[in-house]
Design a protein around this motif. Structure first.
Motif, PDB file in Angstrom:
ATOM      1  N   TRP A  20       0.842  -1.203   0.000  1.00 54.81           N
ATOM      2  CA  TRP A  20       0.000   0.000   0.000  1.00 54.81           C
ATOM      3  C   TRP A  20       0.876   1.252   0.000  1.00 54.81           C
ATOM      4  O   TRP A  20       0.655   2.187  -0.768  1.00 54.81           O
ATOM      5  N   VAL A  23       2.607   1.613  -3.439  1.00 54.45           N
ATOM      6  CA  VAL A  23       1.699   2.055  -4.508  1.00 54.45           C
ATOM      7  C   VAL A  23       1.387   3.536  -4.358  1.00 54.45           C
ATOM      8  O   VAL A  23       1.426   4.301  -5.333  1.00 54.45           O
ATOM      9  N   ARG A  30      -0.193   2.238  -9.965  1.00 55.26           N
ATOM     10  CA  ARG A  30      -1.556   2.180  -9.435  1.00 55.26           C
ATOM     11  C   ARG A  30      -2.424   1.319 -10.334  1.00 55.26           C
ATOM     12  O   ARG A  30      -2.123   1.132 -11.501  1.00 55.26           O
ATOM     13  N   GLY A  31      -3.539   0.826  -9.766  1.00 56.51           N
ATOM     14  CA  GLY A  31      -4.499   0.072 -10.563  1.00 56.51           C
ATOM     15  C   GLY A  31      -5.325   1.000 -11.428  1.00 56.51           C
ATOM     16  O   GLY A  31      -5.317   2.221 -11.251  1.00 56.51           O
ATOM     17  N   PHE A  32      -6.057   0.435 -12.373  1.00 53.90           N
ATOM     18  CA  PHE A  32      -6.905   1.234 -13.261  1.00 53.90           C
ATOM     19  C   PHE A  32      -8.204   1.610 -12.570  1.00 53.90           C
ATOM     20  O   PHE A  32      -8.873   0.758 -11.999  1.00 53.90           O
ATOM     21  N   SER A  35      -9.964  -0.021  -9.359  1.00 54.21           N
ATOM     22  CA  SER A  35      -9.392  -1.331  -9.052  1.00 54.21           C
ATOM     23  C   SER A  35      -8.127  -1.249  -8.210  1.00 54.21           C
ATOM     24  O   SER A  35      -7.470  -2.259  -7.999  1.00 54.21           O
ATOM     25  N   ASN A  36      -7.778  -0.081  -7.719  1.00 49.80           N
ATOM     26  CA  ASN A  36      -6.527   0.074  -6.981  1.00 49.80           C
ATOM     27  C   ASN A  36      -6.481  -0.793  -5.728  1.00 49.80           C
ATOM     28  O   ASN A  36      -5.462  -1.415  -5.440  1.00 49.80           O
ATOM     29  N   TRP A  39      -5.867  -4.309  -6.727  1.00 48.27           N
ATOM     30  CA  TRP A  39      -4.482  -4.432  -7.162  1.00 48.27           C
ATOM     31  C   TRP A  39      -3.548  -4.575  -5.951  1.00 48.27           C
ATOM     32  O   TRP A  39      -2.661  -5.416  -5.936  1.00 48.27           O
ATOM     33  N   LEU A  43      -1.361  -7.967  -5.220  1.00 48.08           N
ATOM     34  CA  LEU A  43       0.091  -7.858  -5.135  1.00 48.08           C
ATOM     35  C   LEU A  43       0.595  -8.290  -3.753  1.00 48.08           C
ATOM     36  O   LEU A  43       1.626  -8.973  -3.639  1.00 48.08           O
TER      37      LEU A  43
END
Length: 100
Positions: A20, A23, A30-32, A35-36, A39, A43
């Motif tokens: 976290w 990121v 970062r996620g799209f 969706s972060n 993600w 991960l």
């Protein structure tokens, strides 16, 4: 077994905090869109699995030994019950045959 599970969850939680932070500081992408969070969870799971595999080897072996002992004990109890049932059945059949 509970100890192993708690230790595994602790490693996952530690990885979750580290990922976290990585990121949100820009080290990891970062996620799209929305969706972060997914993600970061994915991960963290991918990173915690090999760490747990290496770090918790001794604890996993202990938990495995406990499970094997429980299964062996259950098998022995089941076999003892079968033997008692067979003995009772043989006794009932032999008494039934002698009275007829």
């Amino acid at each position: 077994m509970l100890r192993y599970t708690l230790m595994r969850l602790g490693i996952f939680a530690g990885c979750l905090v580290v990922v976290w932070g990585a990121v949100y500081s820009g080290i990891f992408p970062r996620g799209f869109g929305d969706s972060n969070f997914l993600w970061v969870l994915l991960l963290s799971l991918v990173l915690s699995a090999p760490i747990s595999w290496v770090v918790l080897r001794k604890e996993r072996d202990r938990a495995s030994e406990q499970i094997v002992r429980r299964v062996d004990r259950a098998k022995a109890d089941l076999e003892a019950n079968r033997s008692q049932e067979d003995l009772a059945d043989d006794t009932a059949r032999s008494q039934g045959q002698t009275t007829s």
